[in-house]
Design a protein around this motif. Sequence first.
Motif, PDB file in Angstrom:
ATOM      1  N   GLU A   2       0.820  -1.212   0.000  1.00  0.00           N
ATOM      2  CA  GLU A   2       0.000   0.000   0.000  1.00  0.00           C
ATOM      3  C   GLU A   2       0.855   1.264   0.000  1.00  0.00           C
ATOM      4  OE1 GLU A   2      -4.211  -1.467   1.974  1.00  0.00           O
ATOM      5  OE2 GLU A   2      -2.854  -0.238   3.174  1.00  0.00           O
ATOM      6  N   GLU A  24      -5.396  -0.426  -1.463  1.00  0.00           N
ATOM      7  CA  GLU A  24      -6.223  -0.005  -0.331  1.00  0.00           C
ATOM      8  C   GLU A  24      -7.705  -0.263  -0.565  1.00  0.00           C
ATOM      9  OE1 GLU A  24      -5.455   4.073   0.438  1.00  0.00           O
ATOM     10  OE2 GLU A  24      -3.342   3.769   0.983  1.00  0.00           O
ATOM     11  N   PRO A  65      -1.268   2.593  -3.933  1.00  0.00           N
ATOM     12  CA  PRO A  65      -2.479   2.800  -3.136  1.00  0.00           C
ATOM     13  C   PRO A  65      -3.704   2.057  -3.643  1.00  0.00           C
ATOM     14  CG  PRO A  65      -1.316   4.880  -3.476  1.00  0.00           C
ATOM     15  CD  PRO A  65      -0.649   3.872  -4.349  1.00  0.00           C
TER      16      PRO A  65
END
Length: 299
Positions: A141, A148, A145
């Motif tokens: 992460e 996520e 990202p």
Amino acid sequence: MNRDEALRLLEADRDVRLLRRVPGVASWPLAPTSDNLRRAIFVDTETTGLDADDDEVIELAMLPFDYDRDSGAIVAVHVDAALSALRQPSKPIPPESAAIHGIRDEDVAGKTIDPARITALLDEAQLVIAHNAAFDRPMVEKLWPVFETKHWACSLADIDWRGEGLGASKLDYLLMRQGWFFDDHRALADALAATFLLTLPLPRSGKPALAGLLECARRPLCAVRAIDTAFEQRAALKARGYRWDAGDGARAKAWWTLTDNPQAEIDWLNADIYAAPRDIPVINVPATRRYSARLWPAD
């Protein structure tokens, strides 16, 4: 005596235990296809070290597979679509880390991992799994990202290995106890070995290992935080499975655990850990935050 006859004799000897190499996917015990398929991605990383804040991913593997949502049986493993890629970190790879995975600075020089390829694989998946997701999820992460947004599960923590008669949950041990071994230590090899483990029946219940994982991963979980515990209580907390959170200034230091029965933990803490009963915070943890560095919601 040929090889097969010798193996049969050894297998019949109660004083001998044979280990077989994890086979290629074509020889896995995959289930017939169904009309209720879901896509999962098994993720594994090799890194510069074990510090989630300071260390970095240097190799990423993403292995897609399809499973039956109801039975938990794996029906297809898409090795040809798997991602296995190296990445140059911002600092040299420590010798002690290179000794484990065999990846050295010259192997990763100039290498990058295409984020579009990662996104494309994740777009097709409903679930991401890792063996020790509490390590792998924060690592990926930080760099990508897009991880996520996904529901995560953990083949180390989300299967009751002890309840199945297995005394530890390291990947190589779990496979050896069921008669298998693998001797590579690279990300894709580990992902393949762990996915193979999920195709095997659990030793006591007999259900597919992935089915056991899904049962656990689908439970609503809460984090229970034990703040201001006495130093001498740390052994009892660790023995019950609590982990230490050093806080961040705004969030107090605490021992904590994930549970589907927070009241049982509150009762135990007030009976065995605290000198007098107190209010104990409980936080809902959806699958999009489990095992993440984002476990604690922002105030």
